[in-house]
Design a protein around this motif. Structure first.
Motif, mmCIF file in Angstrom:
data_model
loop_
_atom_site.group_PDB
_atom_site.id
_atom_site.type_symbol
_atom_site.label_atom_id
_atom_site.label_comp_id
_atom_site.label_asym_id
_atom_site.label_seq_id
_atom_site.Cartn_x
_atom_site.Cartn_y
_atom_site.Cartn_z
ATOM 1 N N ALA A 67 40.017 39.700 39.477
ATOM 2 C CA ALA A 67 40.350 39.461 38.073
ATOM 3 C C ALA A 67 40.903 38.049 37.884
ATOM 4 C CB ALA A 67 41.359 40.500 37.588
ATOM 5 N N HIS A 68 41.752 37.629 38.817
ATOM 6 C CA HIS A 68 42.335 36.284 38.744
ATOM 7 C C HIS A 68 41.270 35.208 38.902
ATOM 8 C CE1 HIS A 68 44.842 32.805 39.581
ATOM 9 N NE2 HIS A 68 44.204 32.657 40.738
ATOM 10 N N LEU A 69 40.393 35.368 39.892
ATOM 11 C CA LEU A 69 39.363 34.356 40.128
ATOM 12 C C LEU A 69 38.400 34.263 38.945
ATOM 13 C CD1 LEU A 69 38.533 34.972 43.903
ATOM 14 C CD2 LEU A 69 40.130 33.323 42.907
ATOM 15 N N ASP A 70 38.052 35.401 38.379
ATOM 16 C CA ASP A 70 37.180 35.390 37.195
ATOM 17 C C ASP A 70 37.836 34.637 36.046
ATOM 18 O OD1 ASP A 70 35.285 36.856 38.553
ATOM 19 O OD2 ASP A 70 35.829 38.777 37.650
ATOM 20 N N ARG A 71 39.121 34.911 35.821
ATOM 21 C CA ARG A 71 39.840 34.237 34.732
ATOM 22 C C ARG A 71 39.938 32.741 34.997
ATOM 23 N NH1 ARG A 71 43.347 36.925 31.742
ATOM 24 N NH2 ARG A 71 43.924 38.304 33.487
ATOM 25 N N GLU A 72 40.251 32.384 36.220
ATOM 26 C CA GLU A 72 40.405 30.972 36.569
ATOM 27 C C GLU A 72 39.099 30.209 36.389
ATOM 28 O OE1 GLU A 72 43.117 29.678 39.841
ATOM 29 O OE2 GLU A 72 41.211 29.143 40.805
ATOM 30 N N GLU A 73 38.008 30.790 36.845
ATOM 31 C CA GLU A 73 36.717 30.114 36.714
ATOM 32 C C GLU A 73 36.321 29.963 35.251
ATOM 33 O OE1 GLU A 73 34.022 32.329 39.145
ATOM 34 O OE2 GLU A 73 35.005 31.745 41.013
ATOM 35 N N ALA A 74 36.530 31.011 34.454
ATOM 36 C CA ALA A 74 36.159 30.945 33.037
ATOM 37 C C ALA A 74 36.989 29.898 32.294
ATOM 38 C CB ALA A 74 36.327 32.317 32.387
ATOM 39 N N VAL A 125 44.528 46.765 50.414
ATOM 40 C CA VAL A 125 43.401 45.843 50.314
ATOM 41 C C VAL A 125 42.664 46.042 48.997
ATOM 42 C CG1 VAL A 125 41.171 45.214 51.320
ATOM 43 C CG2 VAL A 125 43.139 45.607 52.805
ATOM 44 N N ASP A 126 42.479 47.284 48.575
ATOM 45 C CA ASP A 126 41.809 47.544 47.298
ATOM 46 C C ASP A 126 42.580 46.925 46.143
ATOM 47 O OD1 ASP A 126 39.597 48.885 48.259
ATOM 48 O OD2 ASP A 126 40.487 50.876 48.072
ATOM 49 N N GLU A 127 43.910 47.042 46.177
ATOM 50 C CA GLU A 127 44.722 46.458 45.111
ATOM 51 C C GLU A 127 44.633 44.939 45.129
ATOM 52 O OE1 GLU A 127 47.213 46.151 41.832
ATOM 53 O OE2 GLU A 127 46.137 47.890 42.654
ATOM 54 N N LEU A 128 44.645 44.360 46.326
ATOM 55 C CA LEU A 128 44.508 42.910 46.436
ATOM 56 C C LEU A 128 43.160 42.451 45.909
ATOM 57 C CD1 LEU A 128 45.393 40.112 47.394
ATOM 58 C CD2 LEU A 128 44.557 40.717 49.684
ATOM 59 N N ILE A 129 42.089 43.147 46.280
ATOM 60 C CA ILE A 129 40.748 42.767 45.820
ATOM 61 C C ILE A 129 40.659 42.846 44.305
ATOM 62 C CG2 ILE A 129 38.328 43.506 45.787
ATOM 63 C CD1 ILE A 129 38.643 44.256 48.742
ATOM 64 N N ALA A 130 41.196 43.922 43.714
ATOM 65 C CA ALA A 130 41.121 44.095 42.264
ATOM 66 C C ALA A 130 41.867 42.963 41.550
ATOM 67 C CB ALA A 130 41.698 45.450 41.870
ATOM 68 N N LEU A 139 47.744 32.100 34.910
ATOM 69 C CA LEU A 139 47.187 31.992 36.260
ATOM 70 C C LEU A 139 48.291 31.861 37.307
ATOM 71 C CD1 LEU A 139 44.197 29.563 35.560
ATOM 72 C CD2 LEU A 139 44.068 32.032 35.973
ATOM 73 N N GLN A 140 49.345 31.121 36.972
ATOM 74 C CA GLN A 140 50.453 30.973 37.917
ATOM 75 C C GLN A 140 51.185 32.304 38.104
ATOM 76 O OE1 GLN A 140 51.368 28.367 39.956
ATOM 77 N NE2 GLN A 140 52.583 30.047 40.796
ATOM 78 N N LYS A 141 51.341 33.055 37.036
ATOM 79 C CA LYS A 141 51.964 34.378 37.156
ATOM 80 C C LYS A 141 51.126 35.277 38.060
ATOM 81 C CE LYS A 141 53.668 38.292 34.422
ATOM 82 N NZ LYS A 141 53.831 38.854 33.046
ATOM 83 N N GLU A 142 49.801 35.166 37.945
ATOM 84 C CA GLU A 142 48.925 35.952 38.821
ATOM 85 C C GLU A 142 49.050 35.489 40.269
ATOM 86 O OE1 GLU A 142 45.520 37.035 35.459
ATOM 87 O OE2 GLU A 142 45.138 35.462 36.945
ATOM 88 N N HIS A 143 49.200 34.202 40.487
ATOM 89 C CA HIS A 143 49.459 33.702 41.840
ATOM 90 C C HIS A 143 50.695 34.378 42.424
ATOM 91 C CE1 HIS A 143 47.192 29.572 42.127
ATOM 92 N NE2 HIS A 143 46.396 30.583 41.821
#
Length: 266
Positions: free
Chosen positions: A253-260, A244-249, A218-222
């Motif tokens: 993915a990061h938010l989904d991983r973090e929440e799970a 913006v599309d790249e940021l959203i993608a 998660l930190q690497k994704e940050h």
């Protein structure tokens, strides 16, 4: 007294955490609650708004009417108001923009939505622009537990980026207000990730060492998202939509991983 359309729109807003359909589906909306200048009773209006750094802006167009809207008269009498963004609500102070500041901001909003200019042409009154500034105090109210609060924050970022993408795709130009929208969400993400990296992540690793590997991911994704944010903040690439599309993608993915991975521990 609310008309039926406005009452229905407010009910839809409240039932769907600030989301509505129809012609306002891709609009930023808020509920502004003022104190009636004559009655002293709470009055709620639903308005479009624009991000503006640490404040939001609303326009007293009243559809081009020759008279100012009631909510404007109310906040002139008492500038202490309540704001509901659907996911968050907070007390605010209403500040009416005057003189050069009003004119410059209004011109920026007309660039973003020419309808404001048409309303101004159709009336002799100066259409007011009001800044709503969150009052000092605790963070804006979410709902529920810490886990719920984190999901709410994530939802707010997802929603705002979706709106920004729609604005970029439909406008064809990166006007002054759209730049502010982009910079505001970039700054918000930076603060949010900094808070997680320096506070939440170390605390969770200390309490739950088994999370060390996933938090490292998660930190690497940050760090990767920080690079995208820096590029978007510069706004030097003519193809901002791709950025913006790249940021959203990457962010989704990061938010989904973090929440799970983390919500069961919060």
């Amino acid at each position: 007294m609310l008309n039926d359309f406005t009452a229905q729109l407010i009910a839809e807003f409240k039932a769907n955490d600030g989301r509505v359909g129809g012609p306002f589906e891709n609009s930023r909306l808020l509920l502004l609650t003022t104190t009636g200048a004559r009655t002293g009773q709470s009055r709620t209006a639903i308005l479009g708004y624009y991000p503006d750094g640490d404040r939001v802006l609303v326009v007293g167009s009243a559809g081009g009417s020759p008279k100012h809207p009631d909510w404007y008269h109310n906040l002139l009498a008492n500038p202490k108001v309540s704001i509901d963004l659907g996911l968050f609500d907070y007390p605010a102070t209403a500040v009416v923009l005057r003189g050069t500041e009003r004119d410059e901001v209004f011109a920026r909003l007309v660039e973003a939505d020419a309808g404001w200019g048409e309303y101004q042409k159709g009336t002799t009154r100066t259409i007011p622009v009001v800044a709503l500034v969150q009052q000092p105090g605790p963070p804006a109210h979410g709902r529920g537990s810490f886990a719920d609060a984190l999901k709410t924050i994530h939802s707010a970022f997802r929603r705002e980026l979706t709106l920004i993408r729609h604005e970029i795709a439909t406008s064809g130009t990166l006007g002054a207000q759209l730049r502010i929208n982009c910079l505001t969400v970039c700054q918000g993400l930076h603060y949010h990730h900094t808070g997680e990296s320096t506070g939440l992540f170390p605390a969770l690793v200390e309490q739950h060492p088994e999370l060390a590997d996933v938090i490292a991911v998660l930190q690497k994704e940050h760090d990767q998202i920080a690079v995208l944010l820096a590029e978007l903040e510069q706004l030097v690439d003519t193809n901002v939509l791709d950025q913006v599309d790249e940021l959203i993608a990457q962010l989704n993915a990061h938010l989904d991983r973090e929440e799970a991975a983390l919500l069961p521990y919060l």
